[in-house]
Write an enzyme that holds these catalytic residues in place. Sequence first.
Site, PDB file in Angstrom:
ATOM      1  N   ASP A  85       0.819  -1.225   0.000  1.00 55.24           N
ATOM      2  CA  ASP A  85       0.000   0.000   0.000  1.00 55.24           C
ATOM      3  C   ASP A  85       0.852   1.275   0.000  1.00 55.24           C
ATOM      4  O   ASP A  85       0.620   2.189   0.798  1.00 55.24           O
ATOM      5  CB  ASP A  85      -0.922   0.033   1.224  1.00 55.24           C
TER       6      ASP A  85
ATOM      7  N   GLU B  99     -11.212  -0.886  -3.521  1.00 53.42           N
ATOM      8  CA  GLU B  99     -10.522  -0.172  -2.438  1.00 53.42           C
ATOM      9  C   GLU B  99      -9.394   0.691  -3.006  1.00 53.42           C
ATOM     10  O   GLU B  99      -9.200   0.790  -4.214  1.00 53.42           O
ATOM     11  CB  GLU B  99      -9.944  -1.179  -1.445  1.00 53.42           C
TER      12      GLU B  99
END
Length: 323
Positions: free
Chosen positions: A45, A204
């Site tokens: 991420d 997401e």
Amino acid sequence: MMINTTYTKGLLALIAGVMLSGSVNAQVVDTLNAPPPVLKGVYADPNITVFGKRFYIYPTTDGTEGWLSTSFTCWSSPNLVDWKNEGVILDLPRDLTWAKERAWAPTIAFKNNKYYYYYSANVNIGVAVSDKPTGPFKDPLGKPLIPKGTRPGQTIDPMVFVDDDGAAYLYWGQGQCNVAKLNEDMVSLDTSKIISFKPTGYNEGPFVIKRKGIYYLMWSEYDTRDPRYSIAYATSASPMGPFKKAAGFPVLKGKGVVKGAGHHSVVQVPGKDEWYIAYHRFKIPDGDGYNRETCISPMRFDAQGHILPVNVFEKVKAVSIKK
């Protein structure tokens, strides 16, 4: 039997050409050898940005089943190639009273001469503040900025976009995308003005950039444990939408040895129309959705402003910041 020498020479030339072409193509489409990750270890991420004359990456610390990391680190580089670990900048058990684990997917913004760090902690979104991009960061609220349950879906994956006029917007959400304008203090917002929507394929990791007056909302499709994890995007004339999804294949996806490529961020080289995308992939070899590594690839646009497919096998060359 008489041999037609002219025909034979032509045939040999054709075979040689095919073999040469095959050799060239083999080099172009080699999917067995990917560039090494830019950060040493398992990190996911990644949020990439630039402050001054250095690039920074703020990642999730990976390597635990269930993603149970408890702290955040910062990495810096003068050129996108050589990265230095700046150490832990926020430790949940030490620095928070309301969450101790699941430290995920941070982002950062600079405004009011301070650095504002947004992050997921135990499926809430928090904010921390520092005078330096390398921290340490302190919790100014003593509670989440956005508590879990504020909107349907998981309250994770924050991203902050600061527009040219100084207005700041917070994007977040798994299962649906949410956006709200942050107040001037950068640590509060009006929850009654949250806009929620779900582009086709959205899962997401929302991320927003602006180029030539167009707002690009990018996101991850599928699940991070799925080898098909990939990046798509939509465009708008406003930071709060509505957004129209771009047609065609994903902007970024795995191929060959690269699997699960997604949950990205994008950085522009100051003063240039030059862009790079940071993302994670399954660790090579033997990686999975809990063991991921951070990579960077060039990201380009065509003449009409469409984002071109990213080549996850293209190696990043050193970039200098002239600012």
